[in-house]
Design an enzyme around this catalytic site. Structure first.
Site, PDB file in Angstrom:
ATOM      1  N   ALA A  18     -24.272 -14.159 -48.064  1.00  0.00           N
ATOM      2  CA  ALA A  18     -22.990 -13.711 -48.244  1.00  0.00           C
ATOM      3  C   ALA A  18     -22.567 -12.601 -47.046  1.00  0.00           C
ATOM      4  O   ALA A  18     -23.561 -12.259 -46.419  1.00  0.00           O
ATOM      5  CB  ALA A  18     -22.791 -12.886 -49.569  1.00  0.00           C
ATOM      6  N   LYS A  19     -21.478 -12.384 -47.009  1.00  0.00           N
ATOM      7  CA  LYS A  19     -20.826 -11.477 -46.143  1.00  0.00           C
ATOM      8  C   LYS A  19     -19.590 -10.600 -46.537  1.00  0.00           C
ATOM      9  O   LYS A  19     -18.737 -11.375 -47.275  1.00  0.00           O
ATOM     10  CB  LYS A  19     -20.824 -11.648 -44.498  1.00  0.00           C
ATOM     11  CG  LYS A  19     -21.052 -10.708 -43.526  1.00  0.00           C
ATOM     12  CD  LYS A  19     -22.580 -10.289 -43.537  1.00  0.00           C
ATOM     13  CE  LYS A  19     -22.875  -9.645 -42.245  1.00  0.00           C
ATOM     14  NZ  LYS A  19     -24.181  -9.712 -42.085  1.00  0.00           N
ATOM     15  N   GLY A  20     -19.422  -9.267 -46.255  1.00  0.00           N
ATOM     16  CA  GLY A  20     -18.249  -8.831 -46.600  1.00  0.00           C
ATOM     17  C   GLY A  20     -17.479  -7.913 -45.505  1.00  0.00           C
ATOM     18  O   GLY A  20     -18.298  -7.650 -44.390  1.00  0.00           O
ATOM     19  N   VAL A  46     -17.423 -13.275 -48.714  1.00  0.00           N
ATOM     20  CA  VAL A  46     -17.546 -14.609 -49.013  1.00  0.00           C
ATOM     21  C   VAL A  46     -19.078 -14.890 -49.442  1.00  0.00           C
ATOM     22  O   VAL A  46     -20.013 -14.293 -48.797  1.00  0.00           O
ATOM     23  CB  VAL A  46     -17.255 -15.404 -47.219  1.00  0.00           C
ATOM     24  CG1 VAL A  46     -17.883 -16.783 -47.509  1.00  0.00           C
ATOM     25  CG2 VAL A  46     -15.890 -15.249 -46.882  1.00  0.00           C
TER      26      VAL A  46
END
Ligand code: GLU
Length: 428
Positions: free
Chosen positions: A116-118, A71
């Site tokens: 962001a992050k995953g 995201v």
């Protein structure tokens, strides 16, 4: 337009804890800011959400499908930045929350990044090294349309390691045809990683703790009892650094439970035990406590460094610490914040306290882009400078607006992104 967005938002109303926490914090902070209502609505939304289902060949030859997310909450201030988490608790809502917190964290400490992050739904402990490599490389290749040194730069988070960052760097580099170390941070030093990156988050937590103690006149390190929840990359390095500085670490925990010694734990011995056995279970010279008991142990400073949603309205009334320094992202719910405030427990919020990791990630990216590497002394000096500057700005906002440190940090960060957005304008 605002009405349409509000309606659309109803569709994601069944969100679990972390995203609800992130949105509730945001809604609280913007109430105190004099921002344009369109800007407020815009920043509440993740910019992009990517879901991928991909195959990984297990060692027994079978193909198994895995689900991953990435995201990008915001790219207003620059390329999006944030870690990748491997855990069975990963959900899209969790990743949304973590991405939003990255936006505010980078803005608060003034890095030229968005957030962001995953995440991948996997328990890395159940996979061999070969399986982890195939999983990481395949996930990385799925992310290639989204990532580059100038668009989105991943890093480690819970369940991921420097070795995995090297595989991501290699997968990206093989695809474009030349080496691109700046596409990911938290790499091993021999492939363009930065000195001090591994230790940075834990060290930053302790720098913030010391600043908070100093400002509150709690000077005698040997009298300060510290309890740390989580003994991963953040908790273990925070413990090591605090111990080295002469603080008394009385309790630590990992997923298997906690250990407690009111006279102080021998942290180098605990680290050696964990390095050998992989767990705190059975660690000598300490009493066993549960993870729940650990949070309410008598101490001066509590450092939640595990995961989100740990300090809630249920345990906040029992917390005995005078101060909480958040090593994890989102460990405290908004209801718990209210209880802690009422009880006069001082809290240094996540987006400030754990920003050391992304600050040194930024140094790593700058060093990779310039192909010019700094020594450790320079890295720690700049880390301390940025953290103390950010702490001071947050404390001043708290004073000026008569708000707590969480609110002050969120207000400072959100205002910065909001003002940049106004200056850039809405496209087209
Ligand atoms: N995962 C870390 C965090 O939550 C580091 C992110 C980064 O270095 O980009 O801040």
């Amino acid at each position: 337009m605002v009405v349409a967005l509000n309606n659309a938002h109803a569709a994601i109303d069944t969100i679990p804890n972390a995203y609800q926490t992130a949105l509730a914090q945001y809604d609280r902070a913007v109430q105190r800011l004099n921002l344009d209502e369109n800007v407020i609505e815009y920043m509440r939304w993740p910019r992009r959400e990517f879901t991928v289902n991909f195959p990984v060949k297990r060692d027994n030859g079978k193909i198994e499908m895995f689900t991953g997310y990435r995201v990008h909450h915001s790219t207003v201030m620059g390329p999006s930045k944030g870690g990748i988490r491997y855990s069975l608790d990963v959900t899209l809502d969790e990743v949304r929350a973590l991405a939003m917190w990255m936006t505010w964290k980078c803005a608060l400490v003034q890095l030229p990044y968005g957030g962001a992050k995953g995440g991948v739904l996997v328990d890395p402990k159940t996979m061999s090294l070969g399986e982890l490599e195939r999983l990481t490389r395949r996930y990385a290749s799925e992310l290639i349309p989204l990532m580059s040194p100038h668009s989105d730069i991943p890093a480690p988070d819970m369940g991921t390691t420097a070795q995995m960052m090297a595989w991501i760097m290699d997968t990206y580099s093989m695809t474009v045809g030349y080496s691109v170390p700046a596409v990911v941070t938290g790499k091993p030093v021999n492939v363009g990683g930065s000195l001090g990156r591994k230790e940075a988050t834990g060290r930053g937590v302790i720098i913030c703790m010391m600043e908070a103690l100093k400002r509150r006149g709690m000077a005698n390190r040997g009298d300060i009892r510290v309890v740390i929840q989580g003994f991963g990359n953040v908790g273990s390095h925070a413990a090591a650094y605090a111990h080295e500085l002469g603080f008394k670490i009385v309790g630590v925990s990992d997923v298997s439970g906690g250990i407690y010694n009111p006279r102080g734990l021998d942290i180098p011995a605990v680290l050696a035990y964990v390095a050998e056995t992989g767990t705190l279970t059975g660690c000598p010279n300490a009493d066993r406590v549960t993870n729940a008991e650990l949070l309410t142990l008598p101490c001066e400073v509590l450092i939640p460094a595990a995961m989100e949603g740990q300090i809630t309205k249920h345990n906040a009334p029992q917390i005995q610490a005078q101060m909480i320094v958040e090593g994890a992202n989102g460990p405290t719910t908004p209801e718990a914040d209210d209880i802690l405030n009422e009880r006069g427990i001082f809290l240094v919020p996540d987006i400030l306290a754990n920003a050391g990791g992304v600050i040194v990630s930024y140094f790593e990216w700058v060093q990779d882009l310039q192909a010019f590497f700094w020594d450790e002394e320079e890295i720690y000096r700049q880390l301390q400078r940025i953290l103390l500057r950010s702490y001071d700005m947050t404390a001043r906002t708290a004073e000026d607006y008569h708000v707590d440190m969480r609110m002050a940090a969120q207000m400072t960060a959100i205002r910065r992104v909001g003002e940049a957005l106004m200056t850039r304008g809405f496209y087209p």
